[in-house]
Every structure is written in structure tokens, then in C-alpha cells.
Design an enzyme around this catalytic site. Structure first.
Site, short mmCIF file in Angstrom:
data_model
loop_
_atom_site.label_atom_id
_atom_site.label_comp_id
_atom_site.label_asym_id
_atom_site.label_seq_id
_atom_site.Cartn_x
_atom_site.Cartn_y
_atom_site.Cartn_z
N GLY A 32 0.81 -1.21 0.00
CA GLY A 32 0.00 0.00 0.00
C GLY A 32 0.84 1.26 0.00
N CYS A 116 10.91 -11.72 8.92
CA CYS A 116 9.71 -11.67 8.08
C CYS A 116 10.04 -11.97 6.63
CB CYS A 116 9.06 -10.30 8.21
SG CYS A 116 7.47 -10.18 7.37
N CYS A 225 6.67 -2.59 10.89
CA CYS A 225 5.21 -2.70 11.01
C CYS A 225 4.81 -2.97 12.45
CB CYS A 225 4.68 -3.78 10.07
SG CYS A 225 5.28 -5.44 10.39
#
Length: 385
Positions: A32, A116, A225
Site C-alpha cells: 500500500g 519476516c 510494522c
């Protein structure tokens, strides 16, 4: 619904650019943000058949969550491509949140982004592409590059045996993200595209504005995040780890104060110690067993060597003897010269090495990555033990 000027601009641009190009299928990871958005747009421009993929990692707000999902979906609608959302919260909880928590409990300072990338993002994207069968490649908005092994022939790298694909720093040295990608495999590299690898950050923003992308003026995310979701790393730690009081001790043995958990400290930390001393003191080491935070003068923070475990060789075959490397021991730091020596007396000799720095380094932090380069080529990397 009437099309806006931006809609027409995007439609005309991409339809005209795709008339004569052979279609190839690629999955683009979309957060995004502007970087992943432009990556998708550029791949459409270059003739790829693009599908956007967003991983739902954490409940709530953040670039990887609610707001990011909406922006990614809207971008795909603008580009006229499919968009898929995968619920990856369970694997993210297991591979990132749990392992990050365990690392802090052991007195390490972990690298969640690297965890991640290795166990969630690229794994989920590649699995999704494989399951779709007709999709051969994946792409992200990272600032890094991939080259064939023949690229190394132009460099003075005869001491290394290179693999088929090489991972390189991004062309923009200020945005280079290769440090977080040291754990990638050849399988991933062979199917991976970095559309922004040759671009500067300012070029990215200009291109996004030129194309009228809805994310073109979206502020750049500066945090993990986890930080975006919890508000700070401190809040993440407080939520996942129970406080446990212990002592803050000078390396000379004098007890200077108390703390509420070693998870709140990192090597080299000066602020927030809550102790009084004539001169500035820094965290020297963390003793998990005794629950002690050791502090010292800045001059005591320097180390000449470090043990590196769980080493992954991205671009070269595992060296059987010592090699000279340029080691980067934290993100944003400059690489320093060093010698890497395989340790044969460990249980797993293929993944454990001793790194000897040419010059002593300050605040070598357990849990962070030590990533090895030869010029712009990322050779491999591992965790500081």
C-alpha cells in the site's frame, strides 16, 4: 461512473505500452506504499501480466494492515489488475512475533524485518505463485538488485565460487535494503524481480507522480510494522514480556541501580538507564541467566571479533577457508573490512564463523545481522551470537 483524468491517464498509458509486448506472469507484493505501487505499475508497463498480493500480517492499522490493504486494492483497481489478500497472521505470529519476543527474552536485539523476509513475505509469495502454476515470478519494492553470475566476471572476485544468481546492493546507497535480504535462497532469487533496484528514491516519487498513482504522495513509512501497530517497540515488548527486576552493574562490580527487564536494553544504549555516574555510561552486555545489565565507559564497548551463526550464503558457495569480506553489522552502518573464518569445532560447521574486524568495532550487538559484501555483491550473512 465517469472516469477521472487520472483514470484515463493510467488506462491510456498501460494499454499503449502492452499492445506489442509478450505477457509474462508475475505476483507483486503490495504493502500500500509508493514503492510497491510503482513496482507494480512499472511491471505492467514492461509487459508483465501482473497480479497484486497483500499479506495481512497484524490486526489493526499500519502500512501492512488496514490502511495498506485499502490502498493496495485501490491501486490494483486503477491499474486494471487482480488483487489478492492472504491472511498471514498465523505464520507472522509464529515466525516473527514469537521469535522476536524469544530473542528479546534472551538478551538479544532481534531483526524482525529479516525474520519476516525469510519466513513470511517471500515464502508466502512464492508459495502463492507456485500454486497458481502459470505465475513464474514474484516482485517487491525493495531497493536491491539481482544479477546473473556472469556479472562477477567483470570484478576482482576470483577467490569466490559464485552461484547462478547474485544479490546486489540497490543503486541508491541511501535506500539500499539488501542488508535485510541476506537470508534469501537461490530458488527465490531465480524468480524474483526488484523493479526499483536501479532507481534513486527521488526518481521513485517522480515516476509515481507522473503516472498519477494514488499512493504517489503517501508519506514514507519510517518504522517496522510492529512499531506502527503497537506505537513503539517498547510497547510491543511490554505487551509480550513480563517485567522482571534485576540489577544494573558497572563492569567494575559496583551496583548502580535496578531495571525491570533486560528486554528493555540493547548493546551501546546510553539513554534511559536511570543511573547516576560522573561520566556517561553505556550498556556493555546483558546477562540473561543472572538478569543483569552491565554498563561501562564508551571505550569498553569495542570488540575486535564476533561469532556469527546461522550463516546463509546467498551469492557464493560456502567458503572452506578464511576469506576477506566487507562486513556490515547494522542497517545504515558502513561496511568494515574483516576476515571470516569457518569454525569446525561447532555442531554445525557450515553455518558458524568467526568474524575478525580489521579495526575494533563499537557495540557489536547479539541478535543483529552481520552481512558480508564484496563491493556491491552481497555474499551472505548470519546472526551475531
Amino acid at each position: 461512473m465517469l472516469k477521472t483524468q487520472k483514470d484515463k491517464k493510467l488506462e491510456n498509458f498501460f494499454s499503449s505500452n502492452n499492445k506489442t509486448k509478450k505477457k509474462k506472469n508475475i505476483i507483486v507484493g503490495l504493502s500500500g506504499g509508493v514503492d510497491s505501487s510503482l513496482s507494480a505499475a512499472l511491471l505492467v508497463e514492461r509487459g508483465w501480466n501482473v497480479e497484486g498480493l497483500t499479506l495481512w500480517l497484524i490486526k489493526g492499522q499500519g502500512s501492512c494492515c488496514s490502511e495498506g490493504l485499502v490502498d493496495a486494492a485501490g491501486l490494483c483497481e486503477d491499474l486494471g489488475i487482480n488483487h489478492k489478500i492472504i491472511d498471514s497472521r498465523e505464520i507472522f505470529e509464529r515466525e516473527v512475533i514469537k521469535k522476536t519476543t524469544e530473542s528479546y527474552e534472551k538478551g538479544f536485539t532481534p531483526l524482525p524485518c529479516s525474520m519476516c523476509n525469510k519466513n513470511v513475505k517471500f515464502e508466502e509469495m512464492l508459495n502463492y505463485a507456485v500454486n497458481k502454476k502459470d505465475f513464474t515470478h514474484i516482485a517487491t519494492g525493495h531497493y536491491a538488485r539481482i544479477k546473473k553470475s556472469s556479472y562477477a566476471e567483470t570484478l576482482d572476485c576470483k577467490s569466490f565460487k559464485f552461484k547462478d544468481f547474485l544479490l546486489l546492493r540497490g543503486a541508491d546507497e541511501n535506500k539500499d535494503q539488501s542488508y535485510f535480504l541476506y537470508s534469501l535462497s537461490q530458488e527465490v532469487l531465480s524468480r524474483l524481480e526488484f523493479p526499483l533496484g536501479e532507481m534513486k528514491k527521488e526518481e521513485t516519487r517522480k515516476e509515481a507522480l507522473r503516472l498519477g498513482l494514488r499512493t504517489a504522495q503517501k508519506p514514507e513509512s519510517q518504522d517496522l510494522c510492529l512499531v506502527e501497530h503497537y506505537g513503539s517497540m517498547q510497547r510491543f515488548i511490554d505487551k509480550h514480556i513480563e517485567p522482571k527486576e534485576g540489577e544494573i552493574v558497572h563492569v567494575n562490580g559496583k551496583v548502580l541501580g535496578t531495571h525491570n527487564g533486560i528486554q528493555h536494553f540493547t548493546i551501546g544504549q546510553r539513554k534511559g538507564l536511570g543511573i547516576a555516574w560522573p561520566d556517561p555510561l553505556y550498556v556493555k552486555s546483558l546477562d540473561r541467566v543472572k538478569n543483569i545489565v552491565y554498563v561501562a565507559d564508551k571505550s569498553d564497548l569495542f570488540n575486535r571479533e564476533a561469532i556469527i551463526t546461522k550463516v546463509n550464503w546467498v551469492s557464493i558457495e560456502e567458503p572452506k577457508q578464511e576469506i576477506e569480506v566487507e562486513a556490515q553489522i547494522r542497517y545504515r552502518s558502513h561496511p568494515v573490512k574483516g576476515t571470516l573464518i569457518p569454525l569446525k569445532n561447532f555442531d554445525n560447521p557450515t553455518t558458524t564463523f568467526k568474524l575478525i574486524f580489521e579495526e575494533s568495532q563499537s557495540s557489536v550487538t547479539p541478535g543483529q545481522a552481520a552481512v558480508f559484501y564484496k563491493g556491491e555483491i552481497l555474499l551472505g550473512g548470519g546472526l551475531i551470537s
